[in-house]
Design an enzyme around this catalytic site. Structure first.
Site, PDB file in Angstrom:
ATOM      1  N   GLY A 159       0.911  -1.075  -0.231  1.00  0.00           N
ATOM      2  CA  GLY A 159      -0.393  -0.081   0.022  1.00  0.00           C
ATOM      3  C   GLY A 159       0.579   1.080   0.043  1.00  0.00           C
ATOM      4  N   ARG A 182       0.496  -5.532  -6.112  1.00  0.00           N
ATOM      5  CA  ARG A 182       0.937  -6.357  -6.050  1.00  0.00           C
ATOM      6  C   ARG A 182       1.675  -7.453  -7.437  1.00  0.00           C
ATOM      7  NH1 ARG A 182      -4.369  -6.126  -3.258  1.00  0.00           N
ATOM      8  NH2 ARG A 182      -3.764  -5.717  -1.183  1.00  0.00           N
ATOM      9  N   GLY A 222       6.105  -2.329   3.304  1.00  0.00           N
ATOM     10  CA  GLY A 222       5.691  -3.316   5.082  1.00  0.00           C
ATOM     11  C   GLY A 222       6.046  -4.395   5.148  1.00  0.00           C
ATOM     12  N   ASP A 223       5.768  -5.017   5.804  1.00  0.00           N
ATOM     13  CA  ASP A 223       6.055  -6.389   6.261  1.00  0.00           C
ATOM     14  C   ASP A 223       5.947  -7.388   4.823  1.00  0.00           C
ATOM     15  OD1 ASP A 223       3.831  -6.625   6.967  1.00  0.00           O
ATOM     16  OD2 ASP A 223       4.019  -7.951   9.113  1.00  0.00           O
ATOM     17  N   THR A 265       4.318   2.659   5.548  1.00  0.00           N
ATOM     18  CA  THR A 265       3.019   2.019   5.871  1.00  0.00           C
ATOM     19  C   THR A 265       1.721   2.907   6.176  1.00  0.00           C
ATOM     20  OG1 THR A 265       1.945   0.619   6.369  1.00  0.00           O
ATOM     21  CG2 THR A 265       3.911   0.458   7.463  1.00  0.00           C
ATOM     22  N   ASP A 320      -0.482   2.502   8.947  1.00  0.00           N
ATOM     23  CA  ASP A 320      -0.057   1.540   9.597  1.00  0.00           C
ATOM     24  C   ASP A 320      -0.077   2.151  10.563  1.00  0.00           C
ATOM     25  OD1 ASP A 320      -2.921   0.459   8.022  1.00  0.00           O
ATOM     26  OD2 ASP A 320      -2.160  -0.916   7.912  1.00  0.00           O
ATOM     27  N   ASP A 350       2.232  -0.320  12.213  1.00  0.00           N
ATOM     28  CA  ASP A 350       1.884  -1.422  12.571  1.00  0.00           C
ATOM     29  C   ASP A 350       3.714  -2.190  12.097  1.00  0.00           C
ATOM     30  OD1 ASP A 350       1.171  -1.825  10.904  1.00  0.00           O
ATOM     31  OD2 ASP A 350      -0.189  -3.808  10.294  1.00  0.00           O
ATOM     32  N   ARG A 403      -6.949  -2.526   9.466  1.00  0.00           N
ATOM     33  CA  ARG A 403      -6.937  -3.818   9.710  1.00  0.00           C
ATOM     34  C   ARG A 403      -6.580  -4.520  10.544  1.00  0.00           C
ATOM     35  NH1 ARG A 403      -7.630  -5.594   3.971  1.00  0.00           N
ATOM     36  NH2 ARG A 403      -8.324  -3.136   3.652  1.00  0.00           N
ATOM     37  N   HIS A 420     -10.415   5.740   1.936  1.00  0.00           N
ATOM     38  CA  HIS A 420      -8.934   5.687   1.146  1.00  0.00           C
ATOM     39  C   HIS A 420      -7.967   7.787   1.375  1.00  0.00           C
ATOM     40  CE1 HIS A 420      -9.670   1.546  -0.508  1.00  0.00           C
ATOM     41  NE2 HIS A 420      -8.384   1.903  -0.431  1.00  0.00           N
TER      42      HIS A 420
END
Lengths: 327, 327, 327, 327
Positions: B14, B75, B105-106, B129, B131, B133, B175, B256
């Site tokens: 993302g 992706r 991200g991860d 990211t 997020d 996280d 999420r 978004h």
């Protein structure tokens, strides 16, 4: 009708950015003309309840830049009854309020008309609604701000759409009118716009997107008005997605944030002009009219006219979306 | 491993505001250290496809303030296969690219790890990211901007909530993690926050709202993370509404727009620091690590660690929401 | 010292965005702990004048997002005298206020220290200043917002600089410290930054600009802190312009807008944390300390230490400007 | 004049937000009508230098939201000579460009007129200047954005003014015209406005401020247009400060940030309309005209008229400032 000494002001219906600027203008111009100003809190229901407070000049300091409405707004089923309106008139009499300024949309003006007819109270309306769907004025207070808010949100969405070559269906406010959707579509360079005023032909839209959106190398934005006949952004997106499973589609519903926020310069100036014009009109013995702006001039529009008529979209602007989205 | 001469950079997963600032920092610090920089367009899939272009200093001028990613993201299912990664390694060899910087991200770092293991290519990761996280860094690029975007939207929603004494359930991104939700809740003075990390007890929430929200005279905001176990803002709102039909409830899903927009100053500085740190790490013969920031210091975290571990919410911040929403 | 029942709160010195969020947190956490909260209007002078009003929970509703300070701020020469402070202490006694929270900078804390020493009144400080130049805390309330405000202004200036290939000298706030200037320079991709902490060598700057700015094809930005030793943006611009008459130079002084505006999410969260921490500290019998944040943890710093020590710029960030401006 | 096949477009004079939206509209509508579009970089000087590049539809993707001008702008002394214009005409002939669209102000249109007279090249102008001082159009591209930018800055200044009960003199752009100043004053609720069109009487201003600004309990804002006859914000502030040493006065000059930033929705729509209208006009064999918007309709105004005439301030708006600042 004797000379007006006390003017009440209320906001009614959906709130819109710039209502506070209009309240300020009503209060300060009332004082300028030697009247007292009274704030009625909570729309017509607040009037029935007698939730009324004198507003002095400093009470409306530093509110011109605030979204929402310091007078709050609410629906009133009671005001739709003759008894309710009689109570409202009694409350006005009790506070010796001679005249009323109502900031709102056509539902609010319909209520005002009945109050005028049944109790002979002069009421002047100020068009305050983000939807811009009021006959008799080029712009309503809040419309320019709502469009800018939606445009800024779509600009952000375009960043992420572009990073992933996605097609976004973005739903903006407008249950009955496509004014917001149309301006937002032009201002964000959208591929297409769907509005309540025009029946959406999904097949047409699909053909158009086939030419204009290539999921391998470009992104796309379709602006959908809430009240579009094809059923809102989610439904349209689903149909297009079924026909084109290769599309990378996302949906975003901008929602209530479009109603809030600090008003744009345009809305503040418009609200200031119309607030003064409303008090001017009362001073000139007017009643049962909405003040509006047409071709830069203040106009008076009978409530009856603004309620019964509707304003159409500019077909040239609809055409612009098509010319400018060609790739 | 010989000296690194050519460094490739890609964005993956993302997108997040600040990725462009990180790209700029990678490119310019690579050049500063005497290397050439190559942009890989479209994430790992672009690498497989050989969508690679040299980036000079001026190619990254004037992008620090832009949302999205000029390198695009996508992706790639092909990169999840050994064959796909072999193709990717071959493309790097073809362009004589010695080392890679991956911003993402991860999921992106897991892919990088396999590339390193199978083809011995040094890769350094930059946490990008919204997020937040990711284990091993206090902040990820894009988090601060996303929080600010959501806060500005909720500020606008509060204007209209307050005008009508409404209770809003606002859904923000997240999420798997409640970082965005928690900061947004504190920063907007929300009544409550629901996060994926904590099981939501609707009865508790209802009791809390009974004390805190009075539809006759106040408004309320509940922030709900997308991944909340109770099922998102619409579900929670429905349950609360069934128990309290007198509440005037609305729901808004911010969506978004939280991914886009011009990055905040914090994210630009963080991205600049981490971009330089990533190139520094490659110059120091590092591979298979993510660069992060902990207590204002640049840290190196093995990919393995950041992938396997997770970061928890600050319980003191969760407590703050409760203390400060008391009325 | 007996148990604290009434806590007063005031803002002092230059105002900063987020002060209202801190006031809200002090008031609500005081109430949470069973105390009463009192707002002191107009800083120390207001305290001397007895301009004090009880603040209930709803009095601080809907202020978290507002710039400025609802308690206003002012300089007080009277408070610098022993008589003034005695009057202040008497007013606190009169209102039965047991303890004080002071939101401001080191000048405000020096005053607080004297009040504590002379009248044994517990005072806890909260760092509120856009300049970030307070020892003992990673960030001060208002700093993040001021940086974002300046960055947004410089982004706009870059648009016009770029359209005309101009070189702009932009002056940001910071009389004694370059924290704002440094972050703004990194975040806007500036060519150079001039800060009070480092003697500016105009010849160096000229050499640097010769490599980096070409009036035929590029634009440039130099960020100058107000307190730069070379004399501010106008003086520096003049010197550079004399050496390079072919440069198309403009100057912009961002000025007081950097002090206002809705606080950023970061500043609102920080202010909320520190507001609660200040009341916590009073509950724990602390006095004569500032609460701060270091490495994400709340810390207590004796007033004496924060007044006497100063915080330095991060040399790595200074270096970043050079690495990243290379073209 | 044969059929037009190739249309050149340039931006000239001071840049304005929305110029990119106009460029996009010119390019895409030219293509829509079957023509080719050419971008001329660097205004008239770029034309003389032959700095010309074909622009396809995708070259103007994603620029509608950007401030500045992708075509850059520059002054050209050479174009003021007959030789310069002959070179320009030769370059147009060399690239087989049949017609020109010039986006700029009246200086740019004067240049265009000479090119038309001497070389019979059709030129249509689009009004692009933040100052709004062009006869023949209700609005110029960039004006609405500049006003909003200034209003947001003054909102921030009001926060700090209010915290300290200060009187601010804020200088906005407008060397010859007070359009920006007047709208900003109304939209920010300023105490007074000083514009170039009206001789400022400092004594009057002082009397007015004596009634309206009380340094003990209120703040105040005076908006000063750059070109005000009394000498700009610093001079006016100094005079008022001498007469009233008890006033706590500050000055802020907003400066070049007013020229940049993402254009407002209004400016983007206006620029889109005028861009299409300019190409339409060329298709309809027009030359030597500016396209404008009057009462929502596209109008054609001979260059001669727009150059020779000037547009006045709306006296009712001037009066509004007085009515609404009363306290």
């Amino acid at each position: 009708m004797g000379k007006i000494k006390r003017i009440g002001v209320l906001t009614s219906g959906g709130d819109a950015p710039g209502m506070n600027a209009a309240i300020r203008a009503v209060v300060r111009s009332a004082i300028f003309y030697g009247c007292e100003a009274y704030g009625i809190y909570g729309g017509y229901q607040g009037l029935i309840n007698g939730d009324i407070k004198r507003l002095r000049s400093q009470d409306v300091s530093n509110i011109i830049q605030r979204g929402g409405t310091i007078l709050k707004s609410a629906r009133s089923t009671e005001f739709r009854t003759e008894e309710g309106r009689a109570k409202a008139a009694a409350k006005l009499a009790e506070h010796k309020i001679d005249a009323l300024v109502v900031i709102g949309g056509d539902g609010s003006f319909s209520g005002a008309r009945l109050l005028i007819q049944e109790h002979d109270i002069p009421v002047v309306g100020i068009p305050g609604t983000i939807d811009n769907d009021l006959y008799g004025t080029d712009s309503t207070i809040g419309y320019d701000t709502a469009v800018n808010t939606a445009v800024e949100a779509v600009d952000k969405i375009k960043d992420t759409a572009s990073a992933h070559n996605r097609l976004f269906f973005v739903e903006v406010m407008g249950r009955d009118a496509g004014f917001i959707a149309l301006r937002v579509a032009i201002a964000t360079g959208a591929e297409a716009v769907l509005v309540p005023e025009i029946d959406t032909d999904i097949t047409d839209l699909e053909h158009f997107l086939e030419k204009d959106y290539d999921p391998k190398q470009s992104s796309g934005i379709v602006i959908v008005a809430e009240g579009d006949k094809a059923g809102g952004a989610y439904n349209v997106a689903q149909k297009v997605g079924e026909a084109h499973p290769e599309y990378d589609i996302r949906v975003s519903v901008l929602g209530h944030m479009q109603r809030g926020g600090s008003p744009s310069a345009f809305d503040r100036v418009l609200a200031s002009q119309l607030g003064v014009a409303a008090v001017d009109a009362l001073m000139d013995d007017q009643k049962s009219i909405m003040v509006g702006i047409m071709n830069k001039e203040i106009v008076h529009v009978p409530f009856n006219k603004t309620i019964k008529n509707s304003k159409g979209l500019n077909p040239e602007l609809l055409n612009l979306v098509k010319i400018l989205s060609n790739r």
